[in-house]
Design a protein around this motif. Structure first.
Motif, PDB file in Angstrom:
ATOM      1  N   ILE A   1     -22.700   4.233   0.790  1.00  0.00           N
ATOM      2  CA  ILE A   1     -22.074   3.188   1.607  1.00  0.00           C
ATOM      3  C   ILE A   1     -20.679   2.869   1.083  1.00  0.00           C
ATOM      4  CG2 ILE A   1     -22.230   0.775   2.308  1.00  0.00           C
ATOM      5  CD1 ILE A   1     -25.296   1.097   2.210  1.00  0.00           C
ATOM      6  N   ALA A   2     -20.552   2.742  -0.246  1.00  0.00           N
ATOM      7  CA  ALA A   2     -19.250   2.433  -0.845  1.00  0.00           C
ATOM      8  C   ALA A   2     -18.249   3.549  -0.585  1.00  0.00           C
ATOM      9  CB  ALA A   2     -19.405   2.208  -2.348  1.00  0.00           C
ATOM     10  N   GLY A   3     -18.691   4.798  -0.715  1.00  0.00           N
ATOM     11  CA  GLY A   3     -17.798   5.922  -0.472  1.00  0.00           C
ATOM     12  C   GLY A   3     -17.285   5.952   0.948  1.00  0.00           C
ATOM     13  N   ILE A   4     -18.158   5.660   1.902  1.00  0.00           N
ATOM     14  CA  ILE A   4     -17.758   5.659   3.316  1.00  0.00           C
ATOM     15  C   ILE A   4     -16.818   4.501   3.614  1.00  0.00           C
ATOM     16  CG2 ILE A   4     -18.627   5.340   5.671  1.00  0.00           C
ATOM     17  CD1 ILE A   4     -21.168   6.858   4.741  1.00  0.00           C
TER      18      ILE A   4
ATOM     19  N   LEU B   1     -17.175  11.092  -3.756  1.00  0.00           N
ATOM     20  CA  LEU B   1     -17.595  11.900  -4.898  1.00  0.00           C
ATOM     21  C   LEU B   1     -17.681  11.057  -6.171  1.00  0.00           C
ATOM     22  CD1 LEU B   1     -15.434  15.076  -4.217  1.00  0.00           C
ATOM     23  CD2 LEU B   1     -17.921  14.960  -4.172  1.00  0.00           C
ATOM     24  N   PHE B   2     -16.708  10.192  -6.358  1.00  0.00           N
ATOM     25  CA  PHE B   2     -16.682   9.339  -7.544  1.00  0.00           C
ATOM     26  C   PHE B   2     -17.910   8.428  -7.595  1.00  0.00           C
ATOM     27  CE2 PHE B   2     -15.394   5.221  -9.445  1.00  0.00           C
ATOM     28  CZ  PHE B   2     -15.201   5.652 -10.757  1.00  0.00           C
ATOM     29  N   PHE B   3     -18.156   7.720  -6.498  1.00  0.00           N
ATOM     30  CA  PHE B   3     -19.297   6.801  -6.474  1.00  0.00           C
ATOM     31  C   PHE B   3     -20.617   7.568  -6.565  1.00  0.00           C
ATOM     32  CE2 PHE B   3     -16.175   4.031  -4.137  1.00  0.00           C
ATOM     33  CZ  PHE B   3     -16.061   3.082  -5.149  1.00  0.00           C
TER      34      PHE B   3
ATOM     35  N   LEU C   1     -20.532  12.143 -15.460  1.00  0.00           N
ATOM     36  CA  LEU C   1     -19.281  11.405 -15.677  1.00  0.00           C
ATOM     37  C   LEU C   1     -18.084  12.350 -15.700  1.00  0.00           C
ATOM     38  CD1 LEU C   1     -20.398   8.794 -18.368  1.00  0.00           C
ATOM     39  CD2 LEU C   1     -20.381   8.597 -15.869  1.00  0.00           C
ATOM     40  N   TYR C   2     -18.277  13.562 -16.211  1.00  0.00           N
ATOM     41  CA  TYR C   2     -17.201  14.548 -16.163  1.00  0.00           C
ATOM     42  C   TYR C   2     -16.796  14.793 -14.701  1.00  0.00           C
ATOM     43  CZ  TYR C   2     -18.859  15.841 -20.901  1.00  0.00           C
ATOM     44  OH  TYR C   2     -19.248  15.835 -22.211  1.00  0.00           O
ATOM     45  N   GLU C   3     -17.817  14.947 -13.850  1.00  0.00           N
ATOM     46  CA  GLU C   3     -17.550  15.213 -12.435  1.00  0.00           C
ATOM     47  C   GLU C   3     -16.912  14.002 -11.760  1.00  0.00           C
ATOM     48  OE1 GLU C   3     -20.355  17.998 -10.280  1.00  0.00           O
ATOM     49  OE2 GLU C   3     -21.696  17.256 -11.839  1.00  0.00           O
ATOM     50  N   ALA C   4     -17.362  12.795 -12.125  1.00  0.00           N
ATOM     51  CA  ALA C   4     -16.780  11.588 -11.537  1.00  0.00           C
ATOM     52  C   ALA C   4     -15.288  11.505 -11.846  1.00  0.00           C
ATOM     53  CB  ALA C   4     -17.504  10.348 -12.060  1.00  0.00           C
ATOM     54  N   LEU C   5     -14.915  11.865 -13.063  1.00  0.00           N
ATOM     55  CA  LEU C   5     -13.511  11.803 -13.468  1.00  0.00           C
ATOM     56  C   LEU C   5     -12.675  12.904 -12.812  1.00  0.00           C
ATOM     57  CD1 LEU C   5     -13.919  10.988 -17.279  1.00  0.00           C
ATOM     58  CD2 LEU C   5     -13.167   9.440 -15.466  1.00  0.00           C
ATOM     59  N   LEU C   6     -13.211  14.136 -12.794  1.00  0.00           N
ATOM     60  CA  LEU C   6     -12.436  15.265 -12.280  1.00  0.00           C
ATOM     61  C   LEU C   6     -12.464  15.336 -10.754  1.00  0.00           C
ATOM     62  CD1 LEU C   6     -13.442  18.029 -14.866  1.00  0.00           C
ATOM     63  CD2 LEU C   6     -11.285  16.774 -14.741  1.00  0.00           C
ATOM     64  N   GLU C   7     -13.671  15.392 -10.170  1.00  0.00           N
ATOM     65  CA  GLU C   7     -13.806  15.533  -8.715  1.00  0.00           C
ATOM     66  C   GLU C   7     -13.463  14.240  -7.992  1.00  0.00           C
ATOM     67  OE1 GLU C   7     -17.878  16.510  -8.231  1.00  0.00           O
ATOM     68  OE2 GLU C   7     -17.779  18.262  -9.550  1.00  0.00           O
ATOM     69  N   GLY C   8     -13.603  13.110  -8.710  1.00  0.00           N
ATOM     70  CA  GLY C   8     -13.323  11.821  -8.102  1.00  0.00           C
ATOM     71  C   GLY C   8     -11.916  11.337  -8.371  1.00  0.00           C
ATOM     72  N   LEU C   9     -11.688  10.802  -9.561  1.00  0.00           N
ATOM     73  CA  LEU C   9     -10.412  10.140  -9.854  1.00  0.00           C
ATOM     74  C   LEU C   9      -9.228  11.101  -9.900  1.00  0.00           C
ATOM     75  CD1 LEU C   9     -11.505   7.546 -12.570  1.00  0.00           C
ATOM     76  CD2 LEU C   9     -11.293   7.257 -10.092  1.00  0.00           C
TER      77      LEU C   9
END
Length: 289
Positions: A40-43, A148-150, A187-195
């Motif tokens: 929901i947050a991502g959308i 992706l981040f959320f 968390l690696y993915e949240a940082l790279l694919e997200g932020l």
């Protein structure tokens, strides 16, 4: 080696000590989980950011189109993500128990399937509305990293999709993953694919003319995500259902699915200038050569 890591695990972070719970709100008769809130947050954040992008000159659609797009994209994410998981990661299981496909509450979503589903949904909407689907995709690509981040943060809160054993200060002993401390690959993915990917796309959109070259922003997204995910897979534990197969010892399924994204991203970036033309915006009055 494993014995050494097991002995050292006592000195690492234990997931249970973080006080995290996959359930955000428990009403007794109904539970709201962080994973659902992540979607929901991502959308919602993606939609808000999209409305900001559309205020700039040369927008490929209006605010009304963006509101319709939320419905189409959400449908594509859910249907595509679930079917992608079924096909790529659990076909044997779902062939044996077809009704399990509809048990979304048990988890199991594929990002690659979500990309395919969202792409098809956007193409359908654009054809109905008479919009340039590739330029619309460029704008949507800029918003995708928020989801992706959320989503990766929710994976971490759920204590799932953990990484390989590691002897690092930030390694974590996850429940259900044995006694070894592991990479917090979520968390690696949240940082790279997200932020990081969001920052790269923001720079390309706001500081360059990439949005006037149809497909360039989509290409940057595909190439960036593909490379980041391929890299993180080296630190991520292979999916249990692929134990003893090539997807455990040689190349992960996630890496295989990233290869066409990388190739497609390079192609779209390399050919973007050839698709550039005078842009007459759907919203606003300024045209851009």
């Amino acid at each position: 080696m494993l014995a050494t890591l097991a002995a050292a695990a006592a000195d690492h972070i234990h997931f249970a000590d973080l006080g995290l719970n996959k359930v955000a709100l428990n009403l007794g008769f109904f539970e709201i989980k962080w994973y659902s809130l992540a979607y929901i947050a991502g959308i919602l954040v993606g939609w808000w950011y999209l409305t900001r992008l559309l205020k700039q000159p040369g927008a490929p659609m209006s605010r009304a189109h963006a509101d319709d797009l939320v419905f189409y994209a959400t449908l594509g994410i859910i249907v595509g993500g679930r079917l992608g998981y079924v096909i790529f990661y659990g076909l044997d299981r779902f062939l044996a128990r077809p009704l399990d496909i509809f048990k979304l509450w048990d988890g199991g979503m594929s990002f690659h399937g979500g990309v395919i589903g969202t792409t098809l949904a956007i193409i359908l909407m654009c054809r109905r509305q008479g919009l340039n689907w590739l330029r619309v995709h460029d704008y949507v690509a800029c918003c995708a990293p928020f989801g992706l981040f959320f989503g990766r943060l929710a994976n971490f809160v759920n204590g799932e999709l953990w990484g390989k054993p590691a002897d690092l200060p930030w390694a974590i002993v996850f429940p259900g993953a044995g006694p070894l401390a592991r990479h917090p690959s979520q968390l690696y993915e949240a940082l790279l694919e997200g932020l990081l990917l969001a920052a790269i796309l923001a720079y390309a959109f706001w500081r360059t003319k990439a949005r006037y070259e149809p497909g360039k922003l989509v290409g940057i997204f595909l190439l960036g995500y593909g490379c980041f995910r391929f890299f993180v897979e080296y630190f991520r534990e292979p999916d249990a259902q692929f134990a003893g197969t090539i997807f455990e010892h040689v190349i992960h399924m996630g890496q295989v699915l990233c290869l066409p994204m990388i190739v497609g991203g390079i192609y779209l970036i390399a050919t973007a200038k050839g698709r550039r033309e005078r842009v007459e915006p759907i919203a606003g009055t300024e045209s851009v050569a």
